[in-house]
Design an enzyme around this catalytic site. Structure first.
Site, PDB file in Angstrom:
ATOM      1  N   ASN A  89      40.954  -3.098 -48.503  1.00 31.70           N
ATOM      2  CA  ASN A  89      41.775  -2.418 -49.506  1.00 31.70           C
ATOM      3  C   ASN A  89      42.974  -3.253 -49.918  1.00 31.70           C
ATOM      4  O   ASN A  89      43.500  -4.044 -49.123  1.00 31.70           O
ATOM      5  CB  ASN A  89      42.280  -1.079 -48.949  1.00 31.70           C
ATOM      6  CG  ASN A  89      41.173  -0.178 -48.451  1.00 31.70           C
ATOM      7  OD1 ASN A  89      40.124  -0.065 -49.080  1.00 31.70           O
ATOM      8  ND2 ASN A  89      41.402   0.468 -47.316  1.00 31.70           N
ATOM      9  N   HIS A 122      24.950 -26.628 -43.505  1.00 36.60           N
ATOM     10  CA  HIS A 122      23.577 -27.133 -43.583  1.00 36.60           C
ATOM     11  C   HIS A 122      23.224 -27.866 -42.292  1.00 36.60           C
ATOM     12  O   HIS A 122      24.031 -28.635 -41.759  1.00 36.60           O
ATOM     13  CB  HIS A 122      23.423 -28.097 -44.769  1.00 36.60           C
ATOM     14  CG  HIS A 122      23.451 -27.404 -46.091  1.00 36.60           C
ATOM     15  ND1 HIS A 122      22.323 -26.876 -46.681  1.00 36.60           N
ATOM     16  CD2 HIS A 122      24.476 -27.130 -46.925  1.00 36.60           C
ATOM     17  CE1 HIS A 122      22.645 -26.325 -47.831  1.00 36.60           C
ATOM     18  NE2 HIS A 122      23.949 -26.457 -48.008  1.00 36.60           N
ATOM     19  N   ALA A 169      49.252 -24.245 -48.725  1.00 40.29           N
ATOM     20  CA  ALA A 169      48.391 -24.774 -49.789  1.00 40.29           C
ATOM     21  C   ALA A 169      47.777 -26.111 -49.393  1.00 40.29           C
ATOM     22  O   ALA A 169      48.433 -26.966 -48.799  1.00 40.29           O
ATOM     23  CB  ALA A 169      49.196 -24.928 -51.072  1.00 40.29           C
ATOM     24  N   LYS A 189      47.527 -27.271 -38.649  1.00 43.12           N
ATOM     25  CA  LYS A 189      48.196 -27.126 -37.360  1.00 43.12           C
ATOM     26  C   LYS A 189      49.233 -26.010 -37.445  1.00 43.12           C
ATOM     27  O   LYS A 189      49.826 -25.774 -38.497  1.00 43.12           O
ATOM     28  CB  LYS A 189      48.877 -28.437 -36.964  1.00 43.12           C
ATOM     29  CG  LYS A 189      47.910 -29.581 -36.699  1.00 43.12           C
ATOM     30  CD  LYS A 189      48.656 -30.834 -36.251  1.00 43.12           C
ATOM     31  CE  LYS A 189      47.674 -31.968 -35.952  1.00 43.12           C
ATOM     32  NZ  LYS A 189      48.392 -33.196 -35.526  1.00 43.12           N
TER      33      LYS A 189
END
Length: 206
Positions: A89, A122, A169, A189
């Site tokens: 939510n 993969h 970021a 880290k």
């Protein structure tokens, strides 16, 4: 009855491939699946908003759930082909995100732009076989409630992001982050944690 039919299908490769071809085309669900099957097995709260440009690579054989008051912004890719995809939510899923299940996102989570959250890898171990033919493996990713993930972050399979934690970021998260921590970098880290005694975010010294 359903389990018996499932056993028959899974034990017969030709039948399994035929049924798969009815559901999947070029790695995407066929139109009839999107229009006439998925709406009856997937749960999207009426109060939530999924923009028209969102790519929904969503299949009926795995769960897809979106909670109340959640916004999934433009050019997001949602994929539950190899695992359930659940969003809680009051979440905001920013522009250009890619989310490949199995992934569980809690409540009040903020995802910025161009994030990749993929619980899929993969297989590559056999050098005599093309990687594309070796199948995949998955490890569930969990993003707990109140987390904030910055733009251009990559989160790899098996990682858990703790409650009210922040990922800076551009970070690549290869290990789980505890509750109430801040992590940055490649690989990410831990740099800060919230001290409930002092009621402050404090630096973590190596």
């Amino acid at each position: 009855m359903i389990s018996a039919l499932k056993n028959i299908v899974t034990q017969n490769d030709s039948l399994k491939q035929f049924i798969h071809s009815l559901i999947v085309s070029n790695y995407r669900p066929r139109l009839w699946v999107r229009l006439f099957w998925n709406p009856f097995v997937h749960t999207i709260a009426f109060s939530s908003s999924i923009r028209w440009s969102v790519r929904r690579d969503l299949f009926p054989f795995n769960a897809f759930k979106v909670g109340h008051n959640t916004i999934i912004e433009s050019r997001v890719t949602l994929n539950n082909a190899v695992g359930d995809l659940e969003v809680g939510n009051n979440c905001v899923i920013g522009i250009g995100n890619t989310i490949i299940g199995p992934v569980e996102i809690g409540n009040d989570v903020i995802l910025a732009q161009n994030i990749v959250i993929s619980a899929l890898n993969h297989n590559y171990e056999n050098p005599e076989q093309p990687i594309v033919d070796q199948g995949v493996n998955t490890k569930k990713i969990q993003i707990k409630s109140e987390a904030w993930i910055g733009a251009n972050v990559v989160i790899v399979p098996g990682v858990t992001i703790g409650k009210h934690s922040v990922i800076g970021a551009g970070s690549v998260v290869t290990k789980s982050v505890p509750d109430y921590h801040i992590a940055v970098g490649n690989p990410a880290k831990l740099v800060k944690r919230f001290n409930f005694g002092t009621q402050k975010w404090e630096k973590i010294h190596e």
